[in-house]
Design an enzyme around this catalytic site. Sequence first.
Site, PDB file in Angstrom:
ATOM      1  N   ASP A  68       0.835  -1.252   0.099  1.00 34.43           N
ATOM      2  CA  ASP A  68      -0.188  -0.279  -0.298  1.00 34.43           C
ATOM      3  C   ASP A  68       0.815   1.232  -0.028  1.00 34.43           C
ATOM      4  OD1 ASP A  68       0.687  -1.015   2.890  1.00 34.43           O
ATOM      5  OD2 ASP A  68      -0.394   0.529   3.247  1.00 34.43           O
ATOM      6  N   HIS A  69       2.547   1.111  -0.224  1.00 32.58           N
ATOM      7  CA  HIS A  69       2.845   2.302  -0.117  1.00 32.58           C
ATOM      8  C   HIS A  69       3.882   2.077  -1.063  1.00 32.58           C
ATOM      9  CE1 HIS A  69       2.843   3.045   4.327  1.00 32.58           C
ATOM     10  NE2 HIS A  69       2.235   2.699   4.348  1.00 32.58           N
ATOM     11  N   ASP A 212       4.496   3.174   8.440  1.00 31.50           N
ATOM     12  CA  ASP A 212       4.256   2.768   9.300  1.00 31.50           C
ATOM     13  C   ASP A 212       4.610   2.770  10.330  1.00 31.50           C
ATOM     14  OD1 ASP A 212       2.505   2.673   7.642  1.00 31.50           O
ATOM     15  OD2 ASP A 212       1.815   0.886   7.170  1.00 31.50           O
TER      16      ASP A 212
END
EC number: 3.1.-.-
Length: 305
Positions: A68-69, A212
Amino acid sequence: MELIFLGTSAGVPTRSRNVTAILLDLQHPTRAGLWLFDCGEGTQHQLLHTAYHPGKLDKIFITHLHGDHVFGLPGLLCSRSMAGNVNPLTIFGPAGIREFTETALRLSGSWTDYPLEIVEVSEGVVFKDEQYTVTAGALNHPVECYGYRIEEHDKPGALDAAALIADGIKPGPLFQRLKHGDTVTLEDGRIVNGQDYLSAPQPGKKLVIFGDTAPCPAALALARNADVLVHEVTLEAAMEEKANSRGHSSTRQAAQLARDASVGKLLVTHISSRYDAQGCESLLKECRAVFPECELAQDFMQVCV
């Protein structure tokens, strides 16, 4: 500097939020620059809804290699090339970012028509020029993950032209030298020190963007005295244990870090897809209960630093 949030969802996109990507428009008076922090799937689609073009990007900073990055990176690189852009691009990221990028391009038969440099980072200064210093700090996540501290160098003080004129010094080429703080000799033999006519230097802005992370001492050190901190808040305070077990932070923990690090403003992002609009309001309330100077990021939200 101005931040533009292109994606604010954690893990997967939702109808209102794409996955992580943040633009930074440097807006420096002597240096144009457009930097991207993380590049989740669909980032180039999000760019189409802004006034920014991928060709203007000159640096991309990846915090870690979770999908997701980074899953939007290969497509963005190819589209930038297909648009005929020839300006150099540098990618900074953890170990593995080179293999990920080169493998994606090679297996898809793709390439770039512009110089592409890939820098695998470790803790410490990863970039420095006359205007900015970027420092990477390791965070607490299941894979190698970094936060980036972007520090604008102090700007020179303003020249007091009125004081110079009052002292009989006429405007002209000498003013430029005096503005740089130089010492000059006038035609009448007087020696003038430019520093005597300059105001105090203007402190540069400090911006910190986390990948994160669960709480850790390194995160606190990296965020210290930042004007703006971008921090993930994947889950609410009641789910703190679950968040930490997966290398994430709760609302309360992000706000506590902002308070303890004496930051000016907290921007929270990376919101779990479990939260609808009402749920997001609750997340923001939890943050503000600890650190009032907080905003919850939305896709396409713009924030001046």
